[in-house]
Design a protein around this motif. Structure first.
Motif, PDB file in Angstrom:
ATOM      1  N   HIS A 113      11.934   4.036 -10.314  1.00 25.07           N
ATOM      2  CA  HIS A 113      12.446   4.693 -10.868  1.00 25.07           C
ATOM      3  C   HIS A 113      11.117   5.523 -11.853  1.00 25.07           C
ATOM      4  N   PRO A 114      11.046   6.144 -12.900  1.00 27.62           N
ATOM      5  CA  PRO A 114       9.969   6.542 -13.649  1.00 27.62           C
ATOM      6  C   PRO A 114       8.532   5.421 -14.469  1.00 27.62           C
ATOM      7  N   LEU A 115       9.654   5.064 -15.153  1.00 33.16           N
ATOM      8  CA  LEU A 115       7.924   4.350 -15.845  1.00 33.16           C
ATOM      9  C   LEU A 115       7.555   3.392 -14.491  1.00 33.16           C
ATOM     10  N   ILE A 116       8.077   2.997 -14.055  1.00 34.90           N
ATOM     11  CA  ILE A 116       7.061   2.177 -12.143  1.00 34.90           C
ATOM     12  C   ILE A 116       6.390   3.231 -12.152  1.00 34.90           C
ATOM     13  N   PHE A 155      -0.062 -14.981 -16.200  1.00 35.57           N
ATOM     14  CA  PHE A 155       0.101 -13.985 -15.616  1.00 35.57           C
ATOM     15  C   PHE A 155      -0.610 -14.286 -14.049  1.00 35.57           C
ATOM     16  N   HIS A 156       0.259 -12.484 -13.428  1.00 37.75           N
ATOM     17  CA  HIS A 156      -0.334 -12.339 -12.058  1.00 37.75           C
ATOM     18  C   HIS A 156      -1.390 -11.918 -11.439  1.00 37.75           C
ATOM     19  N   HIS A 157      -0.961 -10.219 -11.831  1.00 39.92           N
ATOM     20  CA  HIS A 157      -1.179  -8.815 -11.972  1.00 39.92           C
ATOM     21  C   HIS A 157      -1.202  -8.173 -12.701  1.00 39.92           C
ATOM     22  N   PHE A 158      -2.204  -6.927 -12.783  1.00 43.18           N
ATOM     23  CA  PHE A 158      -2.125  -5.832 -13.783  1.00 43.18           C
ATOM     24  C   PHE A 158      -1.860  -4.190 -12.059  1.00 43.18           C
ATOM     25  N   GLY A 159      -1.144  -3.660 -12.263  1.00 38.81           N
ATOM     26  CA  GLY A 159      -0.594  -2.951 -11.792  1.00 38.81           C
ATOM     27  C   GLY A 159      -0.893  -1.392 -12.317  1.00 38.81           C
ATOM     28  N   ILE A 160      -1.964  -0.301 -12.293  1.00 36.45           N
ATOM     29  CA  ILE A 160      -1.736   0.557 -12.367  1.00 36.45           C
ATOM     30  C   ILE A 160      -0.966   2.263 -11.527  1.00 36.45           C
ATOM     31  N   PRO A 161      -0.571   2.966 -12.293  1.00 34.95           N
ATOM     32  CA  PRO A 161       0.424   4.206 -11.163  1.00 34.95           C
ATOM     33  C   PRO A 161      -1.438   5.045 -11.452  1.00 34.95           C
ATOM     34  N   VAL A 162      -1.896   5.806 -10.201  1.00 36.52           N
ATOM     35  CA  VAL A 162      -2.318   6.899 -10.778  1.00 36.52           C
ATOM     36  C   VAL A 162      -2.235   8.121  -9.746  1.00 36.52           C
ATOM     37  N   ASP A 212       9.301 -13.876   0.944  1.00 34.95           N
ATOM     38  CA  ASP A 212       9.327 -15.297   0.370  1.00 34.95           C
ATOM     39  C   ASP A 212       8.696 -14.809  -1.259  1.00 34.95           C
ATOM     40  N   TYR A 213       8.700 -13.519  -1.554  1.00 35.95           N
ATOM     41  CA  TYR A 213       8.053 -13.356  -2.160  1.00 35.95           C
ATOM     42  C   TYR A 213       9.208 -12.764  -3.066  1.00 35.95           C
ATOM     43  N   LEU A 214      10.714 -12.577  -3.550  1.00 37.63           N
ATOM     44  CA  LEU A 214      11.197 -12.181  -4.951  1.00 37.63           C
ATOM     45  C   LEU A 214      10.273 -11.715  -6.045  1.00 37.63           C
ATOM     46  N   VAL A 215      11.308 -10.474  -6.907  1.00 37.55           N
ATOM     47  CA  VAL A 215      10.534  -9.602  -7.246  1.00 37.55           C
ATOM     48  C   VAL A 215      11.798  -8.656  -8.210  1.00 37.55           C
ATOM     49  N   ALA A 216      11.520  -8.654  -9.240  1.00 35.38           N
ATOM     50  CA  ALA A 216      12.341  -7.983 -10.383  1.00 35.38           C
ATOM     51  C   ALA A 216      11.815  -7.014 -10.998  1.00 35.38           C
ATOM     52  N   MET A 217      11.822  -6.019 -11.543  1.00 37.05           N
ATOM     53  CA  MET A 217      11.183  -5.245 -12.565  1.00 37.05           C
ATOM     54  C   MET A 217      11.672  -4.937 -13.471  1.00 37.05           C
ATOM     55  N   ILE A 218      11.646  -5.129 -14.697  1.00 35.56           N
ATOM     56  CA  ILE A 218      12.685  -4.777 -16.158  1.00 35.56           C
ATOM     57  C   ILE A 218      12.045  -3.671 -16.643  1.00 35.56           C
ATOM     58  N   ASN A 219      12.493  -3.181 -17.661  1.00 32.77           N
ATOM     59  CA  ASN A 219      11.984  -1.893 -18.912  1.00 32.77           C
ATOM     60  C   ASN A 219      11.905  -2.936 -20.134  1.00 32.77           C
ATOM     61  N   ASP A 220      10.672  -3.219 -20.624  1.00 37.74           N
ATOM     62  CA  ASP A 220      10.766  -3.915 -21.400  1.00 37.74           C
ATOM     63  C   ASP A 220       9.273  -2.648 -23.202  1.00 37.74           C
ATOM     64  N   ALA A 221      10.928  -2.173 -23.965  1.00 33.71           N
ATOM     65  CA  ALA A 221      11.070  -1.354 -24.958  1.00 33.71           C
ATOM     66  C   ALA A 221       9.546  -0.776 -24.202  1.00 33.71           C
ATOM     67  N   PRO A 278       7.043  -0.916 -17.950  1.00 36.06           N
ATOM     68  CA  PRO A 278       7.774  -1.993 -17.061  1.00 36.06           C
ATOM     69  C   PRO A 278       7.001  -3.611 -16.871  1.00 36.06           C
ATOM     70  N   ILE A 279       7.974  -4.358 -16.574  1.00 35.48           N
ATOM     71  CA  ILE A 279       7.307  -5.675 -16.786  1.00 35.48           C
ATOM     72  C   ILE A 279       7.730  -6.080 -15.095  1.00 35.48           C
ATOM     73  N   GLU A 280       6.400  -7.037 -14.952  1.00 39.75           N
ATOM     74  CA  GLU A 280       6.852  -7.195 -12.692  1.00 39.75           C
ATOM     75  C   GLU A 280       7.274  -8.790 -12.871  1.00 39.75           C
ATOM     76  N   LEU A 281       8.742  -9.372 -12.597  1.00 40.28           N
ATOM     77  CA  LEU A 281       8.638 -10.705 -12.928  1.00 40.28           C
ATOM     78  C   LEU A 281       8.640 -11.350 -11.325  1.00 40.28           C
ATOM     79  N   ILE A 282       8.682 -12.305 -10.970  1.00 41.85           N
ATOM     80  CA  ILE A 282       8.092 -12.527  -9.389  1.00 41.85           C
ATOM     81  C   ILE A 282       8.484 -14.009  -9.071  1.00 41.85           C
ATOM     82  N   GLN A 283       8.945 -14.703  -8.684  1.00 42.63           N
ATOM     83  CA  GLN A 283       9.498 -15.826  -8.479  1.00 42.63           C
ATOM     84  C   GLN A 283       8.527 -16.564  -6.499  1.00 42.63           C
TER      85      GLN A 283
END
Length: 130
Positions: A54-57, A9-16, A89-98, A101-106
């Motif tokens: 993306h609208p989900l984000i 777990f890294h963080h939680f993001g909330i759209p407002v 030095d922060y690689l990111v992708a977001m996926i649609n998990d059903a 949106p899930i953010e994945l970080i390396q």
């Protein structure tokens, strides 16, 4: 989740959608980000009307996980953003998990340095292409 990937777990993001423009601004993403002042990693994201994300984000809260292999973690997934390097030095992708949106970080950055870079707007997400 893939069995050969480590998820932390890294963080939680909330759209407002309140029109507030406080926080660090990314013109490229059409987004303002504000960190919650509490003890847990929560970010508030506000979007401009012309945000290209993306609208989900822009409408559904997301959870972010650090992974040990971003390329493998997104393999076979519906990628809705990235992969890209929004902060140095922060690689990111977001996926649609059903529908979520899930953010994945390396990254090799520790959390203190990562959040400091984000607050300073240090990375390609915050630089203009001009």
């Amino acid at each position: 989740m893939k069995k050969d990937i480590q998820y932390q777990f890294h963080h939680f993001g909330i759209p407002v959608q309140d029109g507030d423009t406080a926080g660090v601004h990314s013109e490229k993403a059409g987004m303002y980000t504000t960190d919650n002042p509490g003890n847990f990693r929560v970010q508030w994201h506000r979007f401009t009307d012309d945000s290209p994300l993306h609208p989900l984000i822009k409408t559904v809260p997301h959870v972010a996980f650090k992974v040990n292999d971003l390329a493998r973690a997104i393999e076979g997934e519906e990628v809705i953003l990235g992969p890209y390097e929004p902060i140095d030095d922060y690689l990111v992708a977001m996926i649609n998990d059903a529908g979520v949106p899930i953010e994945l970080i390396q990254t090799s950055l520790d959390d203190d340095e990562l959040w400091a870079r984000a607050r300073r707007g240090q990375g390609s997400l915050y630089r203009s292409d001009d």
